[in-house]
Design an enzyme around this catalytic site. Structure first.
Site, short mmCIF file in Angstrom:
data_model
loop_
_atom_site.label_atom_id
_atom_site.label_comp_id
_atom_site.label_asym_id
_atom_site.label_seq_id
_atom_site.Cartn_x
_atom_site.Cartn_y
_atom_site.Cartn_z
N CYS A 26 38.11 -72.21 22.20
CA CYS A 26 36.71 -71.91 22.09
C CYS A 26 35.76 -72.78 23.09
O CYS A 26 35.03 -72.17 23.65
CB CYS A 26 36.32 -71.93 20.62
SG CYS A 26 36.95 -71.21 19.43
N ASP A 443 23.31 -110.48 36.95
CA ASP A 443 21.79 -110.89 37.54
C ASP A 443 21.79 -112.36 36.68
O ASP A 443 22.11 -112.50 35.77
CB ASP A 443 20.87 -110.08 37.28
CG ASP A 443 19.50 -110.36 37.97
OD1 ASP A 443 19.49 -111.00 38.94
OD2 ASP A 443 18.41 -110.34 37.05
#
Length: 747
Positions: A26, A443
């Site tokens: 399906c 960072d």
């Protein structure tokens, strides 16, 4: 009017519920139908959540066109996610579950007597108690079985007809063919015995087989639907966070109004113990807020005027008024819900194998079942009824439900669990990729560190005191707007009862500030300022070199022409950063710090965080290039950042992780958002990814193994159709249940 509203809100990507799906076939058919629509660039369907996420050109595509395409394939689309209220969603689910429950109740009620009669009608005592011949008994079985197929099994035959009309096949095809063949053959034996003389004389009927198969499959479906609902509990938990009523002050009057009527700029009152209805900024009052369900942060967060409040969080111990900054679909909670729903509706790369198999699976099974029938009937010389039984067993045992649920159920649970821990995953592919990460690039500012300068050291010289140096420095820095001044003032305000005023204030650009405090001349600035003011700072030189080597910025404080002390200011490392790095390294992951800061400061911060590899002095434009170089070395790279300048690197990385405490642009570019800004959640996300992938592999292994073993057994006549139906239902339930084990995931 409803259609107009839907079109007005229709965006380039939407997530929509799909009704009528039952297996992996399906899923493929709905995706294929949507992708055929001109203007649709992508469509993924999730069987576990029964939703599809569609990317398209809103100028060329309308919702009606999408609905028509899905309808032509035999399914239907609901309202786009976010346009339904939680009550409407719950109502739809409860209605569907109640319908399934009613079908199951009817099926069980009629199947039990069919089984009992079929089993005991072969005994002489049964005919002594119930004086009926086999012809009458079989007719009674026909009457009892017909409602099971026509009412309880109607969903399978309706689905079968849809697939036939579209020249396709799915689970409904297998169930309808199997039970339909058993019932029609048995009904022919009872109603038209002359057509099947040998079978009619033997009285061989399979009403019990047809009824029991329907009952077992419905039982499995009912358990599966209830279990799949638990897989999406995280969404319902988030939706339930927002209160339905807000207390708003308008024209000086307090009144309770529905949250849907709150507008931007409204002033809202929240008392202790109440949930905050929408996002806003505190206008007056102070309190602590439990933000755990939104950010995963277990400790309450202090809130004072000017600070942000998030809708859905709990006000703990103070009354506050706040001004609304976001309402409706624009609140953080609504955005989180939307992101989690879209992620749960997405498809993981690992699912592609199951999809490829599902595309040919059902037609292959039908062909195999026909070969089984032909082999038993003609090659083995078995009776028609024996060949029919084996034909039915092959059809029923091979329903690909477990295969279709193996990946999406685990992903749905995993993404939901991540959300409860403050980890927002953009899509299933991101969660899958996280496990493969070998290198994490972080960072510095705002990620490893707190992102703002703070006083770390106060060096006292001569006969001064720490409090005295801070007091005089804060007095002259109060009128400065420099970041160092803010750090000194914050530290002084925390430890001193008051700060005296400064007279004759003077700011020297790039050097520092001077002023008269309580009759004494005070200068606060760098070493160059001390030299220009003629102040000897040689006594502080050793301290200065040591602190500078640690990556700290120095503020010399001179009183009446002599250096009284040195204040060191730095962007402090977050309390959890070192532990998070240590945890990642223990997992075998390389950690690299990437920053635009100078080498000395970067090395100092990296040392405190336990990071050995540092890339310093990198401009924002060069961060993405650094990620590309690492990827070229064969590394799978995750980038962690929080600022606008991190966005290109986040997008370039294999997995971008943004801190929820950072900018919206960074979060938009990232695959995963860590809502509470705690680096410890990086390891948590990777472990959760690993756990989810482990569950998926288990699910796929058992789903494949089940079919590899069961189909030959059925073909060789070693499994009856009833046993096959029970095994098929159990396989689907076991896959969903195994996925639900992720709900017990502990950080």
């Amino acid at each position: 009017m409803a259609n107009v509203a839907e079109h007005k809100d229709l965006q380039g990507t939407i997530t929509v519920p799909v009704e009528g799906m039952s297996c992996a076939s399906c899923v493929l058919r709905v995706e294929k139908a949507l992708k055929k629509v001109e203007g649709v660039s992508a469509a993924t369907v999730n069987l576990a959540t029964e939703q599809t996420t569609i990317s398209f050109d809103p100028v060329r595509v309308t919702l009606e066109r999408l609905r028509a395409a899905v309808s032509e394939a035999g399914y239907s689309l609901g309202k786009p996610i976010g346009q339904d209220t939680p009550e409407e969603v719950a109502g739809r689910y409860n209605a569907g579950l109640q319908r399934l429950k009613t079908e199951l109740a009817v099926s069980v009620t009629l199947t039990v007597p069919v089984m009992v009669i079929s089993m005991f009608s072969m005994t002489s005592w049964f005919h002594g108690v119930i004086p009926l011949g086999m012809k009458e008994i079989n007719f009674l079985l026909l009457l009892l079985t017909a409602p099971v197929l026509l009412f309880s099994g109607r969903r399978f035959f309706t689905g079968f007809w849809k697939t036939v009309s579209h020249a396709t096949a799915d689970m409904n095809t297998l169930v309808a063919l199997g039970t339909g063949a058993a019932f029609l053959y048995s009904a022919t034996v009872v109603l038209f015995p002359a057509w099947l003389e040998g079978a009619a004389e033997a009285g061989t009927v399979y009403f019990d087989t047809a009824a029991t198969i329907i009952t077992l499959i419905l039982t499995g479906r009912y358990i599966e639907v209830r279990a799949r609902r638990r897989a999406s509990d995280a969404i319902r938990s988030l939706l339930s966070l927002q209160p339905s009523v807000a207390r708003v002050i308008r024209e000086g009057t307090e009144s309770d109004i529905p949250v849907s009527q709150v507008t931007l700029g409204d002033v809202v009152v929240v008392r202790p113990g109440e949930r905050i209805p929408v996002d806003g900024l505190v206008a007056s009052g102070s309190t602590t807020v439990d933000e755990s369900m939104v950010t995963g942060e277990s400790l309450p967060v202090e809130k004072s005027p000017g600070q942000r409040l998030v809708g859905g969080t709990v006000n703990r111990n103070g009354s506050v008024t706040f001004t609304t900054t976001a309402v409706g679909a624009h609140t953080l909670l609504a955005q989180i819900v939307k992101l989690v729903e879209e992620a749960q509706g997405s498809k993981a790369p690992i699912q592609s194998l199951a999809d490829r198999i599902a595309a040919v699976f059902v037609p292959a099974v039908i062909a195999l079942a026909l070969l089984t029938f032909i082999g038993w009937q003609f090659a083995a010389g078995a009776t028609f009824t024996h060949a029919l039984v084996n034909f039915i067993a092959v059809l029923i045992i091979a329903c690909p439900c477990a295969l279709g649920l193996a990946t999406p159920t685990a992903m749905t649970v995993g993404i939901g669990v991540a959300a409860t821990h403050g980890i927002l995953v953009r899509n299933a592919a991101s969660l899958e990729k996280a496990k493969a990460v070998t290198t994490i690039v972080m960072d510095k500012t705002g990620t490893l560190t707190e992102g703002k300068p703070a006083v770390t050291d106060v060096i006292v010289m001569r006969e001064n005191t720490r409090e005295g140096i801070l007091r005089f420095a804060a007095a002259v820095e109060r009128q400065s707007e420099h970041p160092l001044a803010e750090a000194v003032l914050e530290s002084a305000c925390r430890s001193l009862p008051e700060i005296p005023p400064a007279e004759s204030f003077r700011s020297l650009t790039g050097l520092g500030v001077t002023g008269i405090v309580e009759g004494r001349r005070v200068a606060a600035g760098n070493a160059l300022m001390m030299a220009q003011e003629g102040i000897d700072s040689s006594d502080a030189l050793a301290h200065g070199e040591r602190l500078t080597g640690e990556g700290k910025t120095l503020l010399y404080v001179a009183i009446d022409g002599a250096v009284a002390g040195v204040i060191a200011v730095a962007d402090r490392i977050k309390p959890t950063s070192a532990g998070a790095v240590r945890d990642l390294r223990r997992m075998g992951i390389e950690v690299i710090m990437l920053t635009g800061d100078n080498e000395t400061t970067a090395r100092a911060i990296a040392s405190r965080a336990g990071i050995e590899h540092v890339l310093a002095g990198v401009l924002p434009a060069g961060k993405a290039e650094c990620i590309r170089r690492l990827q070229a070395e064969g590394k799978t790279v995750a980038m962690v950042g929080d600022g606008i300048n991190d966005a290109p690197a986040l997008a370039q990385a294999d997995v971008g992780m943004a801190l929820g405490t950072g900018t919206d642009i960074a979060m938009e570019a990232a695959d995963i958002t860590l809502m509470k800004g705690d680096l410890a959640t990086i390891a948590l996300a990777i472990r959760l990814s690993s756990g989810t992938l482990k569950i998926i592999r288990q699910n796929l292994f058992w789903a494949f193994l089940y079919n590899v073993i069961a189909i030959p057994l059925a073909a060789f006549g070693l499994l009856t159709p009833v046993v096959a139906a029970g095994a098929m239902a159990l396989s689907s339930v076991s896959v969903v249940t195994n996925s639900l084990r992720l709900r017990r995931f502990v950080p």
